[in-house]
Motif scaffolding. Structure first.
Motif, PDB file in Angstrom:
ATOM      1  N   ASN A 359     -17.192 -91.012 -47.044  1.00 17.81           N
ATOM      2  CA  ASN A 359     -17.162 -89.584 -46.711  1.00 17.81           C
ATOM      3  C   ASN A 359     -16.209 -88.843 -47.642  1.00 17.81           C
ATOM      4  O   ASN A 359     -15.203 -88.290 -47.218  1.00 17.81           O
ATOM      5  CB  ASN A 359     -16.725 -89.413 -45.244  1.00 17.81           C
ATOM      6  CG  ASN A 359     -16.972 -88.019 -44.728  1.00 17.81           C
ATOM      7  OD1 ASN A 359     -17.610 -87.200 -45.389  1.00 17.81           O
ATOM      8  ND2 ASN A 359     -16.480 -87.744 -43.522  1.00 17.81           N
ATOM      9  N   PRO A 360     -16.499 -88.819 -48.951  1.00 23.43           N
ATOM     10  CA  PRO A 360     -15.583 -88.237 -49.944  1.00 23.43           C
ATOM     11  C   PRO A 360     -15.339 -86.747 -49.780  1.00 23.43           C
ATOM     12  O   PRO A 360     -14.362 -86.212 -50.296  1.00 23.43           O
ATOM     13  CB  PRO A 360     -16.264 -88.541 -51.274  1.00 23.43           C
ATOM     14  CG  PRO A 360     -17.715 -88.685 -50.940  1.00 23.43           C
ATOM     15  CD  PRO A 360     -17.731 -89.329 -49.580  1.00 23.43           C
ATOM     16  N   GLY A 361     -16.215 -86.057 -49.054  1.00 25.70           N
ATOM     17  CA  GLY A 361     -16.049 -84.631 -48.867  1.00 25.70           C
ATOM     18  C   GLY A 361     -15.088 -84.267 -47.754  1.00 25.70           C
ATOM     19  O   GLY A 361     -14.749 -83.095 -47.583  1.00 25.70           O
ATOM     20  N   ASN A 362     -14.614 -85.264 -47.018  1.00 26.79           N
ATOM     21  CA  ASN A 362     -13.700 -85.025 -45.908  1.00 26.79           C
ATOM     22  C   ASN A 362     -12.580 -86.073 -45.935  1.00 26.79           C
ATOM     23  O   ASN A 362     -12.654 -87.099 -45.277  1.00 26.79           O
ATOM     24  CB  ASN A 362     -14.447 -85.092 -44.576  1.00 26.79           C
ATOM     25  CG  ASN A 362     -13.554 -84.797 -43.385  1.00 26.79           C
ATOM     26  OD1 ASN A 362     -12.505 -84.178 -43.512  1.00 26.79           O
ATOM     27  ND2 ASN A 362     -13.976 -85.251 -42.208  1.00 26.79           N
ATOM     28  N   ILE A 363     -11.547 -85.803 -46.736  1.00 30.83           N
ATOM     29  CA  ILE A 363     -10.439 -86.744 -46.892  1.00 30.83           C
ATOM     30  C   ILE A 363      -9.476 -86.604 -45.707  1.00 30.83           C
ATOM     31  O   ILE A 363      -8.947 -85.526 -45.453  1.00 30.83           O
ATOM     32  CB  ILE A 363      -9.678 -86.501 -48.209  1.00 30.83           C
ATOM     33  CG1 ILE A 363     -10.648 -86.598 -49.399  1.00 30.83           C
ATOM     34  CG2 ILE A 363      -8.528 -87.485 -48.356  1.00 30.83           C
ATOM     35  CD1 ILE A 363     -11.337 -87.939 -49.536  1.00 30.83           C
ATOM     36  N   LYS A 364      -9.258 -87.704 -45.005  1.00 26.71           N
ATOM     37  CA  LYS A 364      -8.397 -87.693 -43.833  1.00 26.71           C
ATOM     38  C   LYS A 364      -6.933 -87.907 -44.226  1.00 26.71           C
ATOM     39  O   LYS A 364      -6.635 -88.725 -45.092  1.00 26.71           O
ATOM     40  CB  LYS A 364      -8.847 -88.768 -42.843  1.00 26.71           C
ATOM     41  CG  LYS A 364     -10.245 -88.554 -42.295  1.00 26.71           C
ATOM     42  CD  LYS A 364     -10.637 -89.676 -41.344  1.00 26.71           C
ATOM     43  CE  LYS A 364     -12.054 -89.462 -40.805  1.00 26.71           C
ATOM     44  NZ  LYS A 364     -12.468 -90.559 -39.912  1.00 26.71           N
ATOM     45  N   GLN A 365      -6.049 -87.191 -43.560  1.00 28.41           N
ATOM     46  CA  GLN A 365      -4.615 -87.361 -43.796  1.00 28.41           C
ATOM     47  C   GLN A 365      -4.128 -88.671 -43.165  1.00 28.41           C
ATOM     48  O   GLN A 365      -4.724 -89.171 -42.199  1.00 28.41           O
ATOM     49  CB  GLN A 365      -3.831 -86.169 -43.249  1.00 28.41           C
ATOM     50  CG  GLN A 365      -4.064 -84.891 -44.013  1.00 28.41           C
ATOM     51  CD  GLN A 365      -3.701 -85.019 -45.491  1.00 28.41           C
ATOM     52  OE1 GLN A 365      -2.617 -85.511 -45.836  1.00 28.41           O
ATOM     53  NE2 GLN A 365      -4.615 -84.602 -46.355  1.00 28.41           N
ATOM     54  N   ILE A 366      -3.024 -89.203 -43.708  1.00 23.64           N
ATOM     55  CA  ILE A 366      -2.550 -90.521 -43.243  1.00 23.64           C
ATOM     56  C   ILE A 366      -1.135 -90.426 -42.666  1.00 23.64           C
ATOM     57  O   ILE A 366      -0.942 -90.540 -41.473  1.00 23.64           O
ATOM     58  CB  ILE A 366      -2.610 -91.544 -44.399  1.00 23.64           C
ATOM     59  CG1 ILE A 366      -4.081 -91.726 -44.823  1.00 23.64           C
ATOM     60  CG2 ILE A 366      -2.004 -92.873 -43.968  1.00 23.64           C
ATOM     61  CD1 ILE A 366      -4.295 -92.679 -45.975  1.00 23.64           C
TER      62      ILE A 366
END
Length: 367
Positions: A359-366
């Motif tokens: 899902n490269p269009g929605n990068i999740k924060q860590i």
């Protein structure tokens, strides 16, 4: 999953890549480590393209076609670039286009600082190479300090920057039992270079030795080593250990020390030293600069002093109570077990790799 890492092979970047390699080897994934400079860390399979050093610090691969061929042969699912790498920084866009896979760029240096010489060098190098990272799938900042600098001069979309702190193996960096003693055991680990402030730490310890029993053990190599060794030839309070290529042996020194000191003069983006030391049950005293301030909790896991104000460092060491330091180290150990283990670090990257693939269009924060 197959991940190719491209990096310079020096300083903290090599430690970072080494720890990622260890984690992914353990879980059975395939990793290619491309080290532009000679690899000196713990021995693992590494591809070293023929290269030379510019000004003794900047690796420069001789044949980019050979590097590209190696990457194509490996067929990674993700290309993970670690900045700064050297000449390969100028070719990341080319590699990504040839491989047609997601690209992650992790930044290991202060990119907006300009006060100290090495800061200026890194700032200039980033400005020269940043156009090669513009199509990255995401960017990893190794500290909040780096993240803010990427906002400031990188022109990087905030939603594509992920904060991800490093981790260490707590089975290698582990505490030992406290035994009462009256000599303050101080430890320095790192490059013996001007920006690390080791020359001033030596001066502080030599002066402090007039008031209390103290010994400074120094692990590492660098440009100032020969000069400083001659200067301290008749100083029994200065113990030159040298470079240790074994994490286990470095861990033993951490664990036996009362405190680790980082008297840096420059904006260090993030350092493995604090988390290795705290994992070993040893508190840290450091300059109030860069990403290190995000790890040390004042009065709980160590102390911070104003950069270049070595009288403050002197006062902290003069008044340090050894039993209290060991109590702080125990708190630090618990903090590392909660936040900064190798497994935690590796699992975060595993999640990030899956994110950029699926899902490269929605990068999740860590972090």
């Amino acid at each position: 999953m197959r991940v190719a890492h491209i990096h310079s092979g020096v300083r903290g970047i090599a430690s970072y890549a080494l720890n990622l390699y260890k984690y992914f080897e353990k879980i059975g994934d395939n990793t290619l480590v491309v080290s532009e400079a000679k690899w000196t860390k713990q021995k693992i399979p590494v591809y070293e393209p023929k290269s030379f050093l510019i000004a003794g610090i900047m690796p420069w691969a001789r044949n980019i076609d050979e590097v590209e061929s190696k990457l194509l042969e490996f067929k990674p699912d993700v290309l993970h670039h670690h900045h700064p790498s050297g000449r390969l920084d100028f070719n990341i866009k080319r590699f990504r286009k040839a491989l047609d896979v997601p690209l992650i760029c992790t930044f290991h240096m202060a990119v907006a600082s300009r006060e100290y010489t090495i800061d200026k060098i890194m700032n200039t190098f980033f400005r020269l190479t940043k156009s090669n990272f513009t199509d990255a799938t995401c960017y990893v900042a190794i500290s909040k300090f780096v993240r803010e600098q990427l906002y400031k001069i990188g022109g990087v979309p905030k939603e594509k920057i992920v904060l991800l702190y490093a981790g260490v193996d707590p089975n290698i960096f582990k505490p030992v039992q406290y035994e009462p003693h009256d000599t303050l055991e101080v430890l320095f680990v790192g490059q013996i270079t001007p920006e690390k402030g080791i020359d001033k730490l030596i001066s502080v310890v030599r002066e402090l030795n007039k008031e209390r029993k103290v010994r400074l053990s120094i692990i590492g190599n660098g440009t100032l080593k020969t000069i400083l060794m001659k200067r301290t030839k008749n100083c029994p309070e200065i113990n030159w250990v040298g470079f240790l290529n074994s994490p286990e042996k470095v861990g033993e020194y951490y664990a036996k020390a009362d405190v680790t000191v980082m008297p840096v003069r420059w904006d260090e983006a993030f350092s493995y030293i604090p988390i290795e030391s705290l994992s070993s049950g040893t508190p840290v005293i450091a300059s109030r600069l860069g990403g290190t301030t995000e790890i040390i909790q004042e009065g709980k896991t160590g102390h911070l002093f104003t950069a270049r104000k070595y009288d403050e460092l002197y006062a902290i060491l003069k008044n340090a109570e050894i039993p209290k330091l060991w109590e702080m180290g125990s708190v630090g150990r618990e903090y590392i077990l909660e936040k900064h283990t190798l497994d935690t670090f590796g699992a975060k990257y595993k999640s990030l790799y899956e994110n950029v693939i699926n899902n490269p269009g929605n990068i999740k924060q860590i972090d």
